[in-house]
Design an enzyme around this catalytic site. Structure first.
Site, PDB file in Angstrom:
ATOM      1  N   GLN A 189      -4.791  14.721 -18.234  1.00  0.00           N
ATOM      2  CA  GLN A 189      -5.541  16.044 -18.651  1.00  0.00           C
ATOM      3  C   GLN A 189      -6.847  16.442 -17.964  1.00  0.00           C
ATOM      4  O   GLN A 189      -7.013  17.578 -17.564  1.00  0.00           O
ATOM      5  CB  GLN A 189      -5.737  16.205 -19.884  1.00  0.00           C
ATOM      6  CG  GLN A 189      -6.604  15.224 -20.779  1.00  0.00           C
ATOM      7  CD  GLN A 189      -5.681  14.017 -21.236  1.00  0.00           C
ATOM      8  OE1 GLN A 189      -4.553  13.531 -20.586  1.00  0.00           O
ATOM      9  NE2 GLN A 189      -6.293  13.200 -22.007  1.00  0.00           N
ATOM     10  N   ASN A 212      -5.388   4.583 -13.883  1.00  0.00           N
ATOM     11  CA  ASN A 212      -4.129   4.061 -14.201  1.00  0.00           C
ATOM     12  C   ASN A 212      -2.978   4.670 -13.542  1.00  0.00           C
ATOM     13  O   ASN A 212      -3.231   5.865 -12.778  1.00  0.00           O
ATOM     14  CB  ASN A 212      -4.048   3.801 -15.590  1.00  0.00           C
ATOM     15  CG  ASN A 212      -3.703   5.113 -16.367  1.00  0.00           C
ATOM     16  OD1 ASN A 212      -3.492   6.143 -15.642  1.00  0.00           O
ATOM     17  ND2 ASN A 212      -3.856   4.930 -17.636  1.00  0.00           N
ATOM     18  N   GLN A 257     -11.443 -11.166  -7.241  1.00  0.00           N
ATOM     19  CA  GLN A 257     -10.381 -10.252  -6.971  1.00  0.00           C
ATOM     20  C   GLN A 257      -9.337 -10.117  -7.965  1.00  0.00           C
ATOM     21  O   GLN A 257      -8.860  -9.615  -8.499  1.00  0.00           O
ATOM     22  CB  GLN A 257     -10.001 -10.049  -5.567  1.00  0.00           C
ATOM     23  CG  GLN A 257     -10.555  -9.628  -4.559  1.00  0.00           C
ATOM     24  CD  GLN A 257     -11.246  -8.421  -5.077  1.00  0.00           C
ATOM     25  OE1 GLN A 257     -10.806  -7.390  -5.061  1.00  0.00           O
ATOM     26  NE2 GLN A 257     -12.764  -8.476  -4.851  1.00  0.00           N
ATOM     27  N   HIS A 260      -9.648  -8.708 -11.390  1.00  0.00           N
ATOM     28  CA  HIS A 260      -9.765  -7.322 -11.472  1.00  0.00           C
ATOM     29  C   HIS A 260      -8.301  -6.726 -12.280  1.00  0.00           C
ATOM     30  O   HIS A 260      -8.336  -5.793 -13.149  1.00  0.00           O
ATOM     31  CB  HIS A 260      -9.547  -6.564 -10.240  1.00  0.00           C
ATOM     32  CG  HIS A 260     -10.733  -6.122  -9.733  1.00  0.00           C
ATOM     33  ND1 HIS A 260     -11.509  -5.172 -10.241  1.00  0.00           N
ATOM     34  CD2 HIS A 260     -11.400  -6.606  -8.414  1.00  0.00           C
ATOM     35  CE1 HIS A 260     -12.578  -4.993  -9.504  1.00  0.00           C
ATOM     36  NE2 HIS A 260     -12.563  -5.982  -8.451  1.00  0.00           N
ATOM     37  N   GLU A 325      -7.408  -5.005   2.118  1.00  0.00           N
ATOM     38  CA  GLU A 325      -8.457  -4.203   1.545  1.00  0.00           C
ATOM     39  C   GLU A 325      -9.817  -4.974   1.875  1.00  0.00           C
ATOM     40  O   GLU A 325     -10.627  -4.390   2.433  1.00  0.00           O
ATOM     41  CB  GLU A 325      -8.479  -4.006  -0.046  1.00  0.00           C
ATOM     42  CG  GLU A 325      -9.546  -3.396  -0.528  1.00  0.00           C
ATOM     43  CD  GLU A 325      -9.492  -3.244  -2.142  1.00  0.00           C
ATOM     44  OE1 GLU A 325     -10.082  -2.284  -2.727  1.00  0.00           O
ATOM     45  OE2 GLU A 325      -8.727  -4.079  -2.781  1.00  0.00           O
ATOM     46  N   HIS A 326      -9.806  -6.233   1.432  1.00  0.00           N
ATOM     47  CA  HIS A 326     -11.007  -7.221   1.640  1.00  0.00           C
ATOM     48  C   HIS A 326     -10.672  -8.239   2.572  1.00  0.00           C
ATOM     49  O   HIS A 326      -9.676  -8.791   2.261  1.00  0.00           O
ATOM     50  CB  HIS A 326     -11.916  -7.465   0.456  1.00  0.00           C
ATOM     51  CG  HIS A 326     -12.094  -6.469  -0.671  1.00  0.00           C
ATOM     52  ND1 HIS A 326     -11.272  -6.257  -1.492  1.00  0.00           N
ATOM     53  CD2 HIS A 326     -13.148  -5.734  -0.432  1.00  0.00           C
ATOM     54  CE1 HIS A 326     -11.859  -5.229  -2.376  1.00  0.00           C
ATOM     55  NE2 HIS A 326     -12.849  -4.891  -1.799  1.00  0.00           N
ATOM     56  N   ASP A 359     -19.160  -5.071  -2.737  1.00  0.00           N
ATOM     57  CA  ASP A 359     -18.787  -4.440  -4.271  1.00  0.00           C
ATOM     58  C   ASP A 359     -19.869  -3.678  -4.678  1.00  0.00           C
ATOM     59  O   ASP A 359     -19.686  -2.657  -5.322  1.00  0.00           O
ATOM     60  CB  ASP A 359     -17.942  -5.437  -5.167  1.00  0.00           C
ATOM     61  CG  ASP A 359     -16.608  -5.262  -5.120  1.00  0.00           C
ATOM     62  OD1 ASP A 359     -16.043  -4.580  -4.431  1.00  0.00           O
ATOM     63  OD2 ASP A 359     -16.070  -5.949  -6.033  1.00  0.00           O
ATOM     64  N   GLU A 413       7.855  29.939  24.034  1.00  0.00           N
ATOM     65  CA  GLU A 413       8.095  29.930  22.335  1.00  0.00           C
ATOM     66  C   GLU A 413       8.832  30.874  21.860  1.00  0.00           C
ATOM     67  O   GLU A 413       9.003  30.861  20.747  1.00  0.00           O
ATOM     68  CB  GLU A 413       6.882  29.220  21.776  1.00  0.00           C
ATOM     69  CG  GLU A 413       6.251  28.131  22.255  1.00  0.00           C
ATOM     70  CD  GLU A 413       5.031  27.441  21.554  1.00  0.00           C
ATOM     71  OE1 GLU A 413       4.612  28.357  20.516  1.00  0.00           O
ATOM     72  OE2 GLU A 413       4.540  26.559  21.535  1.00  0.00           O
ATOM     73  N   HIS A 418       2.543  37.524  20.596  1.00  0.00           N
ATOM     74  CA  HIS A 418       1.662  36.677  20.833  1.00  0.00           C
ATOM     75  C   HIS A 418       1.117  36.965  22.354  1.00  0.00           C
ATOM     76  O   HIS A 418      -0.059  37.175  22.746  1.00  0.00           O
ATOM     77  CB  HIS A 418       1.720  35.193  20.883  1.00  0.00           C
ATOM     78  CG  HIS A 418       1.692  34.655  19.666  1.00  0.00           C
ATOM     79  ND1 HIS A 418       2.504  34.989  18.514  1.00  0.00           N
ATOM     80  CD2 HIS A 418       1.012  33.601  18.995  1.00  0.00           C
ATOM     81  CE1 HIS A 418       2.327  34.249  17.284  1.00  0.00           C
ATOM     82  NE2 HIS A 418       1.368  33.333  17.696  1.00  0.00           N
TER      83      HIS A 418
END
Length: 431
Positions: A189, A212, A257, A260, A325-326, A359, A413, A418
């Site tokens: 929402q 999430n 990590q 997490h 990622e890392h 981080d 084309e 054009h």
């Protein structure tokens, strides 16, 4: 008991499909977005009561200055000092990314260029699930500010701090970043309100921030009406190390990590069997006293591994394939390997460049591509909050010189109108 898998790199396959959600989850998200789009605040308040168990009025959606002031009284001085110094470092790093508009005047009088302008309004989503992340507020807001975005709005669920309401660290981080507009609303929402607007929340041009599965699906659903940063997956780290690395350092960084999320991935790549065994044992020892042990244990069990390779160069091949990622490089000479690394969101070199340094404090952005997308995408940066316009001022001399070529391409084309748009100008000039 968690068991850190030790295997040959060729045997390993990290398979985490892009999360598209179940049909039921997608339907829930589409319904929420449609309701908020059609009903505005009424739907926003209804879903906040249903999903967050917070009974609010429209007037209570916006966080007041009094609440922000009270949040400062709830955080300690050490946190305030750290968040302020981190903000200075993050701002300094991102200031170096700024680019300017440019124009190129050519000899025939043609002027070509590119105009850079900041987005007008950006929405930042701050989650409130397993943990509150004030640092992510800084990482989203400050690049937008450096880009020149004049309006930045933050939304966060009404109970990120439990029954006491919004986590005070989040409010302080937002205030220290310069956010003036904050709302207590979360979930799909909130994404709908940012994308389409309600009576209380004006729509934005871009939505940033993690969340999430429902946040991910909602961002995917509204993309096109607004821009989004990315669909982020679980966090991940690869440590590339040789026999000179400290097993305790590596284990600590892998667990940083793993704590997490149960789906976070923590991997050591090494040619040293002795180091592999030492790190596996050290992970078990450190894991036993970790406060978020259950989460980290599930992560290590399912997505943790020690991958054996024949050489550091072979390890680089594994890194480039996984595009983490890392990436930490804990070797005797990490700079020697830097030029070989092609795919990594953030690269940490040497024993004192632990991933949490990036981080929280060093300055580079910690919102980094996950799930192998470092192959083609980048950490959040100032360019993410800019839009670019091409500038063309074509001179008469240039049109006379190039008009026939333009008409040739247009007619190739099948676009005669054009071609005629050029032809009429050439005819007026006696061609």
């Amino acid at each position: 008991m968690a068991i850190v898998r030790i295997m040959r790199a060729e045997q390993f396959g990290l398979k985490r499909e892009v999360e598209y959600g179940s049909p039921e989850q997608n339907e829930v998200v589409r319904t929420i977005i449609a309701d908020v789009r059609n009903e505005g605040d009424a739907a926003l308040l209804r879903y906040t009561a249903k999903l967050d168990r917070a009974e609010l009025t429209a007037a209570e959606l916006r966080v007041t200055q009094a609440e922000i002031d009270a949040a400062y009284d709830q955080v300690d001085a050490a946190f305030l000092t750290a968040i302020r110094e981190a903000a200075v470092n993050i701002r300094s790093f991102h200031e170096k990314q700024k680019r300017n508009s440019w124009m190129d005047l050519q000899p025939d009088g043609t002027l070509l260029g590119q105009i850079l302008r900041p987005l007008k309004r950006v929405g930042v989503y701050v989650p409130g699930g397993k943990a509150a992340y004030p640092s992510s507020v800084l990482m989203n807001v400050i690049p937008a500010q450096v880009a020149g975005v004049p309006e930045i709005v933050m939304v966060t669920p009404p109970s990120t701090g439990g029954r006491d309401g919004i986590d005070p660290g989040i409010l302080v981080a937002a205030a220290e970043s310069g956010v003036k507009e904050m709302y207590r609303v979360g979930g799909a929402q909130a994404i709908a309100a940012l994308a389409h607007g309600t009576e209380t929340i004006a729509p934005v041009d871009k939505i940033c921030g993690p969340g999430n599965i429902y946040i991910a699906l909602a961002k995917r659903e509204v993309f096109g009406a607004v821009d989004i940063d990315s669909i982020a997956g679980p966090s991940e780290i690869i440590v590339l190390a040789d026999e000179f690395a400290d097993p305790a350092y590596i284990a600590a960084d892998l667990l940083s990590q793993a704590e997490h999320d149960e789906m976070a991935s923590s991997i050591l790549v090494t040619p040293s069997e002795q180091l592999a065994s030492a790190v596996a044992a050290e992970v078990e020892r450190q894991l036993a006293t970790l406060p978020r042990q259950a989460i980290a244990r599930a992560s290590i069990d399912s997505y943790g591994a020690v991958l054996m390779v024949d050489s550091l160069e072979a390890g680089i091949d594994v890194v480039n394939k996984l595009a983490p990622e890392h990436l930490e490089v804990l070797t005797a000479d990490p700079m020697r390997l830097l030029g070989l690394i092609e795919n990594a969101g953030a690269i940490f070199l040497g024993p004192y460049s632990s991933e949490p340094v990036g981080d929280y404090f060093a300055g580079p952005n910690h919102i980094i591509p996950t799930n192998g997308t470092a192959r083609f995408s980048s950490p959040v940066n100032v360019d993410d909050f800019l839009k670019k316009s091409s500038l063309i001022y074509y001179s008469k001399e240039a049109l006379l010189a190039n008009g026939d070529k333009i008409m040739t391409l247009a007619r190739q084309e099948g676009l005669e109108a054009h071609a005629r748009a050029i032809q009429i100008r050439l005819e007026r000039e006696g061609r």
